[in-house]
Design an enzyme around this catalytic site. Structure first.
Site, PDB file in Angstrom:
ATOM      1  N   HIS A 170      47.022  39.017 -23.029  1.00 49.75           N
ATOM      2  CA  HIS A 170      46.078  38.589 -21.999  1.00 49.75           C
ATOM      3  C   HIS A 170      45.912  39.754 -21.025  1.00 49.75           C
ATOM      4  CE1 HIS A 170      43.950  36.451 -18.969  1.00 49.75           C
ATOM      5  NE2 HIS A 170      44.914  36.594 -18.085  1.00 49.75           N
ATOM      6  N   CYS A 192      43.760  30.697 -18.197  1.00 49.06           N
ATOM      7  CA  CYS A 192      43.340  31.722 -19.141  1.00 49.06           C
ATOM      8  C   CYS A 192      43.862  31.533 -20.553  1.00 49.06           C
ATOM      9  CB  CYS A 192      43.762  33.104 -18.651  1.00 49.06           C
ATOM     10  SG  CYS A 192      43.018  33.517 -17.071  1.00 49.06           S
ATOM     11  N   GLU A 249      37.818  27.845 -18.165  1.00 49.42           N
ATOM     12  CA  GLU A 249      37.984  27.330 -16.805  1.00 49.42           C
ATOM     13  C   GLU A 249      36.651  27.309 -16.068  1.00 49.42           C
ATOM     14  OE1 GLU A 249      40.330  30.071 -14.114  1.00 49.42           O
ATOM     15  OE2 GLU A 249      41.198  30.645 -16.048  1.00 49.42           O
TER      16      GLU A 249
END
Lengths: 385, 132, 355
Positions: free
Chosen positions: C243, C120, C88
């Site tokens: 994550h 993400c 990103e």
């Protein structure tokens, strides 16, 4: 081939000339020289300049200056060899007269650096390095010399302070030169406290950027007495090149171009370093003073900086350098510097150096270097009387 | 913004591609058409390993236009393992850590940008080895 | 598997032939953010985060991670047929990071190259696509990278954790893999928990809305569904990597799926690196592969705001032992650090208005 003489000199003061443009400076020095000789025309004008295009947006300088000096129609063009553009223009003038093709030739070196502001100056000077492989890595011309100085200090055990006397000597001599940029001496202490630009090079190791123009008028030796009571003979003119990039040199700590150029000049003049009474070397940085002295045979390898320390380089010493302030204190308007050096040798040989007069000099040598040693141009001058 | 000029140098900047003289074996960077040692014109591409040592260094406090955002930064002459000396910045070290003789390896980093809206130029820099 | 199955499996089995991490050298302690914005009075969600140097960005970091992956894989780079970079914080909004990486590693010109975006999980989706690309027989190798150097608004909670780093994975045939992929699954919904409009420097986030309805809903759905489809439970796994936007969420998610803290620990790097966004779960996986043994089963579940999760089930093979030490380990990058203060951080991350 004919012998060539210098019959006229002209120079502007070196400094920050906010009120004067590049053409103003060039024309001022050109008229000063031509007035001294008493001429209004010349067969050719060669202009030495490095940064006209980049700093003031002006190419086509030979023609522009000829036109504004009242020489429209005269053969004229600009000569460029980075920081030795001045000496390169002299080389061009010398060839024109020596070949027999021209009789009266003017050589003008001019640089207008103060119109470039901030980081543009360093970027412009960096074009003297290898653009793709040195400048684009973020190096300034100062940084290239810093790499040289650090390696020299590493190899020979020299310290920053060991180079101070080159700057101190130059400033001392500039006091007596009305055309010099600086008129105040500096102390060894001030040198040691100066701030770093690209270490180990500090502010007082480096010649200042400046504006200025200087001119020489040349003619064949057999006509010289018509134009001057004190003509000066050019007994040698020699150019040599090396790699542009410092990283491509065979031996980093040896100025091969200066060595070859000096060797060719010595051969032409039939002399050696011991015969030279005045040496206007290219002290853009104190390290270059040391290396120039070594390359031209005045000091052994690794000993150049010692000449600075034991007084050898002063006006009274056996190897006077920077007798009118050098690049460091007279100033370094890059494309003009090579012509200033020769003007100053002429002043010495004529006995016109005022408080800076070296005792009865017979031979003077001027050496102008391009970039970090890519090009070197040496001229040897002789008093004719 | 010099896009074509930087683009032409991609192989040199990203991968240290130089030339090798087929006659005398000299390894050259940057690439050259004529061998400076034996004058031959018979060259082929040669990719350097990126291993080398610091031959000299300097920390820059006044930068040319385009690099002022990186001040102070260290530059060096790096003697590559295969022979030639290259000029490059040092990275991933404190400016006072550089030493002559330090062993280094090539990494690819940002050389400069042409402002916030211009092209980004990437190329070789060198960092000390022995960190892992 | 039939085409209607929820489990994603290719015709040819594929896996990870090489992997490589990258974390930059500089560290900003979370206490520095608190010092400047909260006079030191705040709970710190992590210890410190990684900050890229002035000469680093997603391109340069991706190149190093890719070179590390290739050092482990030891394959001819000319055989790579896709170079995909998910981030990103691509340096250009238009002009791919992936072509620069492809040239720098010797994969150009005979290759597909593209930049990916899904907050993400931009990195794991390149792997999802590569499984298909390689698994279909279209290509022998595809290089997948998740890397970020994301910005967080000064003074925002995210500033504690927005870190830099990521990893590269070379996907290839199962026979050459140091870990092969048993199956994967993706779960997405339209959930605006965290987003950034074009031209904006900093993202917006939904505070507590980013928790249950976003991170946990998708991570748990994806993780559970993948395990159900494969017929596994948490106990069948040696490691689980999630994550990691902070230290709490992955542990809570792991717990909800039945994993112990020990299973999640090895891949939990966020306390020392910060949230590396598209690099986050992929970097955690490199740390696991640095210590895993042949036969170990690993669950990887990413999360990308917007929102979605990609889940993968992997089994480590014998080839891990001989390849692991050909490149720096993730802990080598984590141990390599130089602390900076908030002022230098602001300079490095270009948060000062200069023009």
């Amino acid at each position: 081939m004919r012998d060539v003489s210098i019959v006229g000199i002209g120079q502007t003061k070196v400094g920050e000339h906010w009120e004067k443009s590049l053409r103003d400076l060039a024309v001022e020095s050109l008229w000063a020289a031509m007035d001294e000789v008493g001429i209004e025309k010349a067969d050719a004008l060669y202009v030495g300049n490095m940064l006209g295009g980049q700093f003031v947006g002006q190419e086509h300088l030979g023609t522009l200056i000829a036109d504004f000096a009242g020489l429209r129609g005269t053969e004229a063009f600009r000569v460029e060899a980075a920081c030795c553009s001045g000496a390169a223009a002299l080389r061009q003038g010398y060839l024109a007269v020596a070949s027999g093709l021209h009789d009266i030739v003017a050589v003008t070196g001019v640089e207008k650096m103060t119109d470039a502001l901030g980081c543009t100056t360093a970027a412009g000077l960096a074009t003297a390095t290898d653009g793709d492989y040195e400048a684009s890595q973020g190096l300034s011309l100062v940084a290239v010399h810093a790499l040289l100085m650090r390696r020299y200090m590493y190899k020979y055990g020299a310290t920053n302070a060991d180079f101070a006397m080159f700057a101190v000597n130059a400033h001392r001599n500039a006091v007596g030169n009305p055309y010099a940029m600086f008129h105040r001496p500096i102390s060894k202490d001030a040198f040691e406290k100066a701030r770093m630009i690209a270490d180990p090079i500090n502010l007082l190791d480096s010649a200042p950027v400046a504006d200025g123009a200087a001119t020489l008028v040349l003619c064949p030796r057999e006509q010289a007495s018509e134009f001057s009571t004190q003509p000066i003979r050019i007994s040698a003119s020699a150019v040599a090149t090396d790699s542009v990039a410092l990283h491509d040199r065979r031996d980093l700590l040896f100025l091969e171009s200066a060595y070859l150029s000096a060797k060719r000049a010595y051969q032409q003049a039939g002399v050696g370093p011991d015969d030279i009474d005045v040496f206007e070397l290219h002290d853009a940085f104190t390290i270059m003073s040391a290396l120039s002295l070594e390359a031209c045979g005045f000091a052994e390898r690794g000993e150049g900086y010692r000449l600075g320390q034991n007084g050898n380089i002063s006006l009274e010493g056996p190897t006077p350098i920077c007798t009118m302030g050098g690049l460091k204190a007279r100033g370094n308007p890059v494309g003009a510097t090579g012509v200033y050096q020769v003007v100053e040798v002429v002043e010495q040989l004529r006995g016109q150096a005022g408080p800076n007069q070296v005792q009865s000099p017979r031979l003077g040598m001027a050496q102008n270097i391009g970039g970090s040693g890519g090009t070197a141009i040496t001229h040897i001058m002789e008093a004719m009387n | 913004m010099d896009m074509p000029r930087h683009w032409r140098l991609k192989e040199q900047r990203y991968n240290l591609v130089g030339t090798e003289c087929l006659i005398c074996g000299a390894k050259l960077f940057p690439p050259r058409p004529v061998c400076p040692d034996c004058n031959s014109k018979q060259m082929q591409p040669f990719t350097f390993s990126g291993q080398g040592e610091v031959y000299s260094y300097s920390t820059i406090f006044e930068a040319p236009l385009g690099y002022e955002g990186f001040i102070p930064y260290a530059v060096a002459l790096v003697k590559l393992k295969e022979g030639p000396v290259v000029t490059a910045q040092l990275t991933d070290l404190d400016n006072d850590e550089a030493q002559v003789g330090m062993e280094v390896e090539m990494v690819t980093r940002k050389l400069r940008e042409y402002g916030e809206d211009g092209v980004i130029v990437y190329g070789y820099k060198f960092r000390p080895i022995g960190w892992y | 598997m039939t085409e209607d199955s929820l489990l994603l499996r290719p015709d040819r089995e594929v896996g990870i032939v090489g992997y490589g991490a990258y974390v930059p050298r500089y560290r900003l302690p979370a206490s520095e953010v608190a010092r400047v914005w909260k006079e030191g009075q705040d709970a710190l969600p992590i210890q410190e985060k990684a900050v890229p140097g002035l000469d680093e960005d997603v391109v340069t970091m991706s190149i190093e991670a890719a070179r590390n992956a290739l050092k482990r894989a030891e394959i001819e780079p000319g055989l790579i047929r896709a170079v995909w970079v998910g981030s990103e914080s691509h340096p250009y909004a238009v002009k791919p990071t992936s072509t620069i990486v492809a040239e720098a590693i010797g994969a150009a010109p005979h290759t597909q190259a593209a930049d990916w975006e899904f907050a993400c999980k931009a990195g794991t989706e390149t792997i999802q696509a590569a499984i298909g690309f390689v698994g279909s027989g279209m290509a022998r190798y595809a290089l997948c990278i998740g890397m970020d150097s994301s910005q967080a608004r000064p003074g925002d909670d995210l500033e504690y954790t927005a870190g830099a780093g990521g990893a590269a994975y070379l996907i290839g045939p199962k026979e050459q893999s140091l870990a092969y992929i048993e199956g994967s699954y993706s779960y997405v919904t339209d959930t605006p928990d965290f987003f950034r409009r074009p031209g904006q420097h900093y993202p917006q986030h939904g505070y507590r809305f980013t928790g249950e309805p976003a991170y946990f809903k998708h991570v748990l759905a994806a993780g559970q569904r993948l395990m159900d489809e494969l017929g596994y439970e948490a106990g069948d796994y040696t490691y689980a990597v999630f994550h990691q936007p902070n230290a709490k969420f992955p542990l809570k998610a792991g717990q909800a799926l039945g994993f112990s803290k020990e299973q999640v620990k090895a891949g939990l790097l966020v306390p020392m690196t910060g949230n590396t966004y598209a690099g986050s779960s992929l970097l955690g996986l490199t740390a696991v592969l640095d210590e895993a043994r042949p036969g170990d089963r690993v669950l990887l579940v990413s999360f990308g705001s917007g929102a979605g999760s990609d889940a993968f089930s992997l089994i480590v093979t014998d080839l891990i032992e001989e390849r692991r030490n050909r490149a720096p380990l993730t802990q080598d990058y984590i141990a390599r650090k130089k602390y900076i203060d908030y002022a230098l951080y602001v300079r490095f991350k270009k948060k000062l208005v200069m023009h």
